[in-house]
Design a protein around this motif. Structure first.
Motif, short mmCIF file in Angstrom:
data_model
loop_
_atom_site.label_atom_id
_atom_site.label_comp_id
_atom_site.label_asym_id
_atom_site.label_seq_id
_atom_site.Cartn_x
_atom_site.Cartn_y
_atom_site.Cartn_z
N SER A 166 3.95 -6.81 13.83
CA SER A 166 4.14 -6.72 12.32
C SER A 166 4.69 -5.31 11.70
O SER A 166 4.70 -4.19 12.56
N HIS A 167 5.09 -5.33 10.59
CA HIS A 167 5.72 -4.17 10.23
C HIS A 167 4.67 -3.43 9.26
O HIS A 167 3.73 -3.96 8.74
N PRO A 168 4.93 -1.78 9.28
CA PRO A 168 3.81 -1.47 8.48
C PRO A 168 4.07 -1.23 7.01
O PRO A 168 5.29 -1.80 6.70
N SER A 169 3.14 -1.08 5.99
CA SER A 169 3.29 -1.49 4.66
C SER A 169 3.57 0.17 4.04
O SER A 169 2.92 1.10 4.80
N THR A 170 4.07 -0.05 2.96
CA THR A 170 3.96 1.38 2.20
C THR A 170 3.38 1.22 0.82
O THR A 170 3.87 0.26 0.00
N ILE A 171 2.73 2.01 0.39
CA ILE A 171 2.03 2.11 -0.65
C ILE A 171 2.32 3.43 -1.60
O ILE A 171 2.52 4.45 -0.87
N SER A 172 2.19 3.31 -2.98
CA SER A 172 2.46 4.52 -3.78
C SER A 172 1.23 4.65 -4.35
O SER A 172 0.52 3.74 -5.06
N VAL A 173 0.55 5.95 -4.44
CA VAL A 173 -0.62 6.44 -4.94
C VAL A 173 -0.29 7.61 -6.11
O VAL A 173 0.69 8.30 -5.52
N ARG A 174 -0.98 7.44 -7.07
CA ARG A 174 -0.82 8.57 -8.02
C ARG A 174 -2.14 9.68 -7.98
O ARG A 174 -2.98 9.22 -8.04
N SER A 175 -1.87 10.80 -8.02
CA SER A 175 -3.12 12.04 -7.89
C SER A 175 -2.78 12.99 -9.00
O SER A 175 -1.41 13.18 -9.47
N LYS A 176 -3.62 13.77 -9.15
CA LYS A 176 -3.36 15.16 -10.13
C LYS A 176 -3.10 16.13 -9.28
O LYS A 176 -2.38 17.17 -9.79
N SER A 177 -3.23 16.19 -7.85
CA SER A 177 -2.99 17.31 -6.86
C SER A 177 -2.18 16.87 -5.68
O SER A 177 -2.46 15.70 -5.43
N SER B 28 -5.97 10.49 4.13
CA SER B 28 -7.02 9.37 4.19
C SER B 28 -7.58 9.61 2.76
O SER B 28 -8.41 10.61 2.58
N VAL B 29 -7.41 8.61 2.00
CA VAL B 29 -8.04 8.81 0.33
C VAL B 29 -8.43 7.43 -0.08
O VAL B 29 -8.27 6.39 0.46
N THR B 30 -9.59 7.66 -0.99
CA THR B 30 -9.83 6.42 -1.82
C THR B 30 -9.13 6.35 -2.98
O THR B 30 -9.09 7.33 -3.81
N CYS B 31 -8.85 5.10 -3.47
CA CYS B 31 -8.04 4.82 -4.60
C CYS B 31 -8.71 3.74 -5.59
O CYS B 31 -9.52 3.08 -5.09
N ARG B 32 -8.51 4.00 -6.71
CA ARG B 32 -9.03 3.13 -7.65
C ARG B 32 -7.71 2.24 -8.40
O ARG B 32 -6.68 2.70 -8.43
N VAL B 33 -7.91 0.89 -8.04
CA VAL B 33 -6.77 -0.11 -8.50
C VAL B 33 -6.98 -0.36 -10.23
O VAL B 33 -7.89 -0.16 -10.71
N GLY B 34 -5.61 -0.15 -10.61
CA GLY B 34 -5.40 -0.36 -11.95
C GLY B 34 -4.23 -1.16 -12.23
O GLY B 34 -3.48 -1.33 -11.04
N ILE C 195 1.46 13.17 -9.70
CA ILE C 195 2.08 13.38 -8.43
C ILE C 195 2.03 11.98 -7.72
O ILE C 195 0.97 11.31 -7.46
N THR C 196 3.08 11.47 -7.38
CA THR C 196 3.16 10.14 -6.76
C THR C 196 3.63 10.38 -5.42
O THR C 196 4.41 11.06 -4.91
N THR C 197 2.75 9.76 -4.39
CA THR C 197 3.01 9.97 -2.96
C THR C 197 3.06 8.59 -2.31
O THR C 197 2.22 7.71 -2.66
N LEU C 198 4.16 8.52 -1.60
CA LEU C 198 4.42 7.29 -0.70
C LEU C 198 3.74 7.44 0.60
O LEU C 198 4.16 8.25 1.19
N ILE C 199 2.94 6.49 0.96
CA ILE C 199 2.19 6.41 2.27
C ILE C 199 2.46 5.29 3.19
O ILE C 199 2.31 3.95 2.40
N LYS C 200 2.97 5.39 4.24
CA LYS C 200 3.18 4.42 5.10
C LYS C 200 2.00 4.03 6.06
O LYS C 200 1.43 5.00 6.73
N THR C 201 1.49 2.90 5.96
CA THR C 201 0.06 2.62 6.47
C THR C 201 0.50 1.97 7.86
O THR C 201 1.61 1.58 8.33
N PRO C 202 -0.59 2.22 8.92
CA PRO C 202 -0.33 1.59 10.11
C PRO C 202 -0.13 0.26 9.93
O PRO C 202 -0.64 -0.47 9.30
N ALA C 203 0.68 -0.61 10.87
CA ALA C 203 1.05 -1.93 11.12
C ALA C 203 -0.44 -2.55 11.49
O ALA C 203 -1.02 -1.85 12.43
#
Length: 103
Positions: free
Chosen positions: A46-57, A67-73, A33-41
């Motif tokens: 300045s503009h907020p960033s948007t990141i894409s995170v992958r998860s199993k659920s 609020s999630v912990t992610c591993r960079v790959g 599952i890919t989730t797009l998260i808009k982070t606080p500016a």
């Protein structure tokens, strides 16, 4: 008496980071599952960033705060590019980054 460790003193695991923000979009593809998260500016100018995170659920619904912990790959990527002024073709080297939720 031992004082509790402050949050600043807690060292995160290598190649991990903590992300917070609001879910903007959720998509499922195969077993991921890919989730797009808009982070606080960072500030009001300045503009907020948007990141894409992958998860199993699923992390939540669109509009939910997360609020999630992610591993960079990531994986290396090379491609040809052409200089517009000279026409010279060179190989560009970059990387595609992936943020995987630690579950």
């Amino acid at each position: 008496m031992n004082a509790p460790a402050s949050l600043a003193a807690v060292k995160p695991a290598n190649m991990t980071f903590h992300a917070v923000g609001r879910i903007e979009h959720v998509a499922k593809f195969q077993d991921s599952i890919t989730t797009l998260i808009k982070t606080p500016a960072p500030d009001v100018y300045s503009h907020p960033s948007t990141i894409s995170v992958r998860s199993k659920s699923r992390l939540g619904m669109v509009g939910d705060e997360v609020s999630v912990t992610c591993r960079v790959g990531g994986v290396p990527r090379t491609f040809k590019r052409t200089d517009k002024d000279t026409g010279e073709i060179t190989m560009a080297r970059t990387a595609d980054h992936y943020f995987n939720v630690v579950e």
